[in-house]
Write an enzyme that holds these catalytic residues in place. Structure first.
Site, PDB file in Angstrom:
ATOM      1  N   ASP A   1       0.973  -1.143  -0.405  1.00 54.95           N
ATOM      2  CA  ASP A   1       0.058  -0.134  -0.297  1.00 54.95           C
ATOM      3  C   ASP A   1       0.584   1.357   0.109  1.00 54.95           C
ATOM      4  OD1 ASP A   1       0.736  -0.081   2.942  1.00 54.95           O
ATOM      5  OD2 ASP A   1      -1.305   0.416   4.205  1.00 54.95           O
TER       6      ASP A   1
ATOM      7  N   ASN B   1      -4.008  12.855   0.484  1.00 51.64           N
ATOM      8  CA  ASN B   1      -5.479  13.460   0.029  1.00 51.64           C
ATOM      9  C   ASN B   1      -5.729  14.935   0.863  1.00 51.64           C
ATOM     10  OD1 ASN B   1      -6.077  11.898  -2.267  1.00 51.64           O
ATOM     11  ND2 ASN B   1      -6.970   9.356  -0.684  1.00 51.64           N
TER      12      ASN B   1
ATOM     13  N   HIS C   1      -8.264  14.943  -2.922  1.00 46.48           N
ATOM     14  CA  HIS C   1      -9.020  13.358  -3.718  1.00 46.48           C
ATOM     15  C   HIS C   1      -8.880  13.439  -5.356  1.00 46.48           C
ATOM     16  CE1 HIS C   1      -9.818  11.513   0.474  1.00 46.48           C
ATOM     17  NE2 HIS C   1     -10.428  12.505   0.160  1.00 46.48           N
TER      18      HIS C   1
ATOM     19  N   ASP D   1      -6.766  10.284  -6.600  1.00 48.11           N
ATOM     20  CA  ASP D   1      -6.938   9.258  -7.915  1.00 48.11           C
ATOM     21  C   ASP D   1      -5.988   9.080  -9.023  1.00 48.11           C
ATOM     22  OD1 ASP D   1      -9.209   9.192  -6.562  1.00 48.11           O
ATOM     23  OD2 ASP D   1     -10.218  10.333  -7.375  1.00 48.11           O
TER      24      ASP D   1
ATOM     25  N   GLU E   1      -6.322   2.874  -1.392  1.00 51.93           N
ATOM     26  CA  GLU E   1      -4.776   2.842  -1.334  1.00 51.93           C
ATOM     27  C   GLU E   1      -3.283   1.019  -1.328  1.00 51.93           C
ATOM     28  OE1 GLU E   1      -4.044   3.816   2.983  1.00 51.93           O
ATOM     29  OE2 GLU E   1      -5.594   4.031   0.941  1.00 51.93           O
TER      30      GLU E   1
END
Length: 312
Positions: free
Chosen positions: A180, A188, A193, A197, A224
């Site tokens: 991760d 974020n 956000h 992405d 993630e």
């Protein structure tokens, strides 16, 4: 036996199975003008082998053959998870309604009696291939994570169980890498956000570039977190691939000013390997990899932790 080169991977492949060479010659002569790649087999056994090797988009299958006949060939195709979704069209001189019913009950999509009209055969061929293309597209959409365009968790779970069963039968190692993004919540919070992405999509692209074998699979596990499934891969080989995965993201040099990891986006990875055997389960391998990922984080993140091979 290949009839023509498959230069365009989008060209559908049709496997023709018939024990009479003259019948094959007639079909090839007419169908080679279609936009298909033709492969032929002279027995049910050869047809089964080629179906597993090349994964054709459609099989034209004769019923009356020595050895295993068309009905048994179809039954075995439908019983094998590697071939059960390939449409089968029976071509036969037998017109008995019971034979037709039997063929359709075994899973064939069509049953065409000889002598057949070549224009009608071609029309049915096109229709079945068009349906197969739509089916493949729907399957791809169902298996793909919308954001990152890699496999999704549902597809990963299916493949994990499939590869676990295969590795258990063959007694070969199966490796799993869980990873991760370090401090992704901070990313974020700091960048927003939408930027998060974009970051995940770039990471997925970098990770995917490391994997070269068709059997290797990358999937987004959630948020993630990603997973990489590595069939027939021993512990040392999986560790080497994990290091390449780590470097691929590190070398993106995506800025992450809110993390304590060199001012860039990094990942932590856990590696687990097993030669499947009872009473272990695929979920045990997943938990083993998850624990390895926890160890990588506990030791400072931005690194690979390789667990000892999972015992029974």
């Amino acid at each position: 036996m290949n009839i023509q080169p498959n230069a365009n991977q989008q060209t559908p492949t049709v496997l023709i199975v018939d024990d009479v060479p003259a019948n094959l010659d007639v079909l090839v002569e007419h169908l080679q003008r279609e936009a298909v790649h033709l492969v032929v087999a002279l027995s049910g056994e050869e047809g089964l082998r080629l179906a597993k090797e090349i994964g054709p988009d459609l099989i034209l299958l004769d019923v009356m053959m020595p050895g295993i006949d068309g009905f048994e060939t179809c039954r075995r195709l439908k019983a094998d998870q590697d071939t059960n979704d390939i449409p089968v069209v029976f071509l036969t001189a037998r017109e008995d309604e019971l034979d037709t019913e039997k063929g359709l009950r075994l899973g064939a999509v069509d049953y065409i009696s000889k002598p057949f009209s070549m224009p009608i055969l071609k029309a049915r061929l096109r229709n079945h291939l068009a349906l197969k293309r739509k089916s493949n597209l729907l399957l791809q959409l169902a298996c793909t994570d919308e954001l990152t365009r890699v496999g999704n968790r549902r597809h990963f779970n299916k493949m994990l169980h499939s590869e676990w069963g295969r590795a258990m039968r063959n007694q070969t190692p199966l490796s799993l890498v869980m990873l991760d993004v370090d401090y992704f919540k901070r990313f974020n919070d700091h960048y927003g956000h939408p930027e998060g992405d974009r970051c995940l999509a770039q990471i997925a692209g970098a990770l995917d570039s490391v994997l070269h074998r068709p059997s290797d699979m990358l999937a987004r596990y959630g948020g993630e977190e990603f997973v990489v499934l590595l069939p027939e891969t021993e512990r040392d080989g999986a560790a080497a691939i994990a290091e390449q995965l780590h470097a691929s993201v590190f070398n993106l040099a995506l800025p992450h000013q809110s993390a304590g990891t060199d001012g860039r986006v990094t990942i932590s990875l856990g590696v687990a390997t097993a030669v499947p055997a009872a009473p272990n389960t695929p979920e045990d391998l997943l938990a083993w990899a998850d624990n390895a990922l926890y160890q990588a984080k506990a030791q400072g993140r931005n690194q690979v932790f390789v667990a000892a091979e999972m015992d029974q």
